[in-house]
Motif scaffolding. Structure first.
Motif, PDB file in Angstrom:
ATOM      1  N   ARG A   1      20.229  92.992 -38.712  1.00 16.00           N
ATOM      2  CA  ARG A   1      21.476  92.945 -39.470  1.00 16.00           C
ATOM      3  C   ARG A   1      22.658  92.467 -38.615  1.00 16.00           C
ATOM      4  O   ARG A   1      23.655  91.985 -39.155  1.00 16.00           O
ATOM      5  CB  ARG A   1      21.798  94.325 -40.051  1.00 16.00           C
TER       6      ARG A   1
ATOM      7  N   THR B   1      13.611  77.773 -51.349  1.00 11.39           N
ATOM      8  CA  THR B   1      14.399  79.006 -51.442  1.00 11.39           C
ATOM      9  C   THR B   1      15.435  79.095 -50.332  1.00 11.39           C
ATOM     10  O   THR B   1      16.590  79.462 -50.561  1.00 11.39           O
ATOM     11  CB  THR B   1      13.470  80.232 -51.386  1.00 11.39           C
TER      12      THR B   1
ATOM     13  N   ARG C   1      16.497  87.183 -47.317  1.00 10.67           N
ATOM     14  CA  ARG C   1      17.829  87.791 -47.168  1.00 10.67           C
ATOM     15  C   ARG C   1      17.791  88.885 -46.105  1.00 10.67           C
ATOM     16  O   ARG C   1      18.738  89.040 -45.320  1.00 10.67           O
ATOM     17  CB  ARG C   1      18.308  88.354 -48.501  1.00 10.67           C
ATOM     18  N   GLN C   2      16.718  89.672 -46.081  1.00  6.40           N
ATOM     19  CA  GLN C   2      16.607  90.738 -45.091  1.00  6.40           C
ATOM     20  C   GLN C   2      16.445  90.176 -43.681  1.00  6.40           C
ATOM     21  O   GLN C   2      16.776  90.834 -42.705  1.00  6.40           O
ATOM     22  CB  GLN C   2      15.445  91.656 -45.451  1.00  6.40           C
TER      23      GLN C   2
ATOM     24  N   GLY D   1      18.194  87.750 -42.721  1.00  5.76           N
ATOM     25  CA  GLY D   1      19.506  87.208 -42.394  1.00  5.76           C
ATOM     26  C   GLY D   1      19.615  85.714 -42.626  1.00  5.76           C
ATOM     27  O   GLY D   1      20.242  85.002 -41.830  1.00  5.76           O
ATOM     28  N   ILE D   2      19.036  85.226 -43.736  1.00  2.00           N
ATOM     29  CA  ILE D   2      19.007  83.789 -43.991  1.00  2.00           C
ATOM     30  C   ILE D   2      20.407  83.198 -44.099  1.00  2.00           C
ATOM     31  O   ILE D   2      20.662  82.073 -43.662  1.00  2.00           O
ATOM     32  CB  ILE D   2      18.182  83.501 -45.270  1.00  2.00           C
ATOM     33  N   GLU D   3      21.351  83.959 -44.650  1.00  2.00           N
ATOM     34  CA  GLU D   3      22.722  83.436 -44.801  1.00  2.00           C
ATOM     35  C   GLU D   3      23.413  83.250 -43.463  1.00  2.00           C
ATOM     36  O   GLU D   3      24.321  82.427 -43.335  1.00  2.00           O
ATOM     37  CB  GLU D   3      23.557  84.370 -45.682  1.00  2.00           C
TER      38      GLU D   3
ATOM     39  N   GLU E   1      12.806  85.725 -52.055  1.00  2.10           N
ATOM     40  CA  GLU E   1      14.222  85.609 -51.725  1.00  2.10           C
ATOM     41  C   GLU E   1      14.725  86.871 -51.042  1.00  2.10           C
ATOM     42  O   GLU E   1      15.512  86.808 -50.085  1.00  2.10           O
ATOM     43  CB  GLU E   1      15.024  85.340 -53.001  1.00  2.10           C
ATOM     44  N   ALA E   2      14.265  88.037 -51.507  1.00  2.00           N
ATOM     45  CA  ALA E   2      14.708  89.302 -50.916  1.00  2.00           C
ATOM     46  C   ALA E   2      14.284  89.397 -49.455  1.00  2.00           C
ATOM     47  O   ALA E   2      15.045  89.875 -48.595  1.00  2.00           O
ATOM     48  CB  ALA E   2      14.146  90.477 -51.711  1.00  2.00           C
TER      49      ALA E   2
ATOM     50  N   LEU F   1      19.604  79.288 -50.486  1.00  2.00           N
ATOM     51  CA  LEU F   1      20.347  80.427 -49.956  1.00  2.00           C
ATOM     52  C   LEU F   1      21.318  80.016 -48.854  1.00  2.00           C
ATOM     53  O   LEU F   1      22.349  80.670 -48.652  1.00  2.00           O
ATOM     54  CB  LEU F   1      19.376  81.482 -49.418  1.00  2.00           C
ATOM     55  N   ASN F   2      20.989  78.956 -48.114  1.00  5.51           N
ATOM     56  CA  ASN F   2      21.850  78.508 -47.014  1.00  5.51           C
ATOM     57  C   ASN F   2      21.810  76.982 -46.950  1.00  5.51           C
ATOM     58  O   ASN F   2      20.937  76.402 -46.300  1.00  5.51           O
ATOM     59  CB  ASN F   2      21.386  79.118 -45.690  1.00  5.51           C
TER      60      ASN F   2
END
Length: 339
Positions: free
Chosen positions: A107, A197, A171-172, A174-176, A167-168, A201-202
């Motif tokens: 994170r 995907t 995201r976990q 830290g794709i963004e 996608e989840a 997302l990015n």
């Protein structure tokens, strides 16, 4: 992300315990008409089999219910004890805490690289990133692969356990906040979906994808991959070139790290040069005599063209990137004197 399989047995055991207490309270309240507090008390002493006396004498139906309830709870308690024993003595609890720490560490990551798939290609990619000092997060479904790698390296690899096409899961990882993604899953279709995907997302992400079939290359590019690598073709070409031009391949092996005398190909961007060295010509930089490393190419900032063996009188400008070749000690000297 915490792997759901690791927690499913614990969740099931706790769920059975809660269900058992709910059945006990409802049974004593419905059959014996106990108040809530008395029903809860009877449930606790019955489930724990401590042998305290009854709040009120039970009816025949109440005794029958209590008898079956005790038998049911013996099974529930036995299952709960076996699960807790596994978590405590077989290292599952320790592994769970490690995953929680890894999840918290991920994170905090920014400008990192995500590696999807931890097979041969994924492991090699992660290993190269780690040795170069680049932060990387692994996304893998098979926990045994990561456990073996953790034991071999004696370090905790930052990892997300899950499906990389989800996608989840991305995201976990830290794709963004990531700057690049390498997808090295066994199936080309999965790599296409990951690229699609991840690009959604990015949009600014650099995506490197693995492909087994040549027909998948165009699909991966269309899905958003910046570059596509075909390990099988590279391997076959490498073996043929060992016969056709062996000395060239030996030199390339030194750069790729396959040779014991490993060389490093390092980027030296203009904006990372010391302010006092910016705008100097390649001759004035004198990288060769100062560090032993050699400038072999230049990526021009204005046009983006790659120029091999740039002229010594060329003066570096904003956006330029020098490509420097040297051994580990020479590259370290380059960092100390020029960056």
């Amino acid at each position: 992300m915490l792997k759901q399989l690791n927690l499913s047995r614990l969740y099931l055991a706790l769920g059975l315990l809660v269900f058992s207490f709910a059945v006990g309270v409802a049974g004593f309240m419905g059959i014996e008409h106990y108040p809530l507090v008395d029903a809860f008390y009877m449930t606790v002493i019955t489930a724990s089999t401590v042998g305290f006396g009854e709040v009120h004498p039970l009816s025949d139906l109440g005794r029958l219910f209590t008898s079956f309830y005790i038998l049911f709870n013996l099974l529930v308690v036995a299952y709960l004890v076996s699960v807790l024993t596994t978590y405590i003595f077989d290292g599952e609890l320790r592994h769970l805490f490690r995953m929680i720490r890894a999840d918290q560490e991920i994170r905090s990551f920014h400008d990192h690289v995500i590696v999807c798939g931890f097979g041969r290609n994924g492991y090699k990619a992660y290993d190269e990133l780690r040795h170069s000092g680049t932060r990387a997060v692994v996304v893998e479904q098979d926990q045994t692969l990561l456990n073996a790698a953790n034991e071999a390296s004696r370090t905790q690899i930052p990892a997300v356990f899950g499906d990389a096409t989800s996608e989840a899961t991305l995201r976990q990882a830290g794709i963004e906040r990531a700057r690049a993604l390498i997808t090295a899953l066994p199936k080309d279709a999965d790599n296409v979906f990951v690229a699609l995907t991840a690009r959604e997302l990015n949009p600014n992400l650099t995506i490197i994808a693995r492909a087994s079939a040549r027909s998948s290359v165009s699909k991966l590019i269309s899905a958003g991959a910046n570059s596509v690598v075909m390990p099988d073709e590279i391997g076959g070409s490498h073996m043929a070139n060992l016969i056709i031009r062996p000395e060239v391949i030996k030199f390339l092996d030194m750069i790729s790290g396959l040779d014991p005398n490993k060389l490093r190909l390092e980027e030296l961007p203009y904006n990372e040069l010391k302010p006092t060295l910016r705008g100097h010509s390649i001759r004035e930089l004198d990288v060769r005599s100062r560090t032993g490393a050699t400038i072999i190419a230049l990526r021009r900032g204005e046009s983006g063209d790659l120029e091999v063996s740039p002229a010594a009188d060329y003066r570096t400008a904003a956006g330029d990137v020098l490509l420097v070749l040297g051994n580990e000690a020479q590259i370290q000297a380059l960092h100390q004197q020029f960056k």
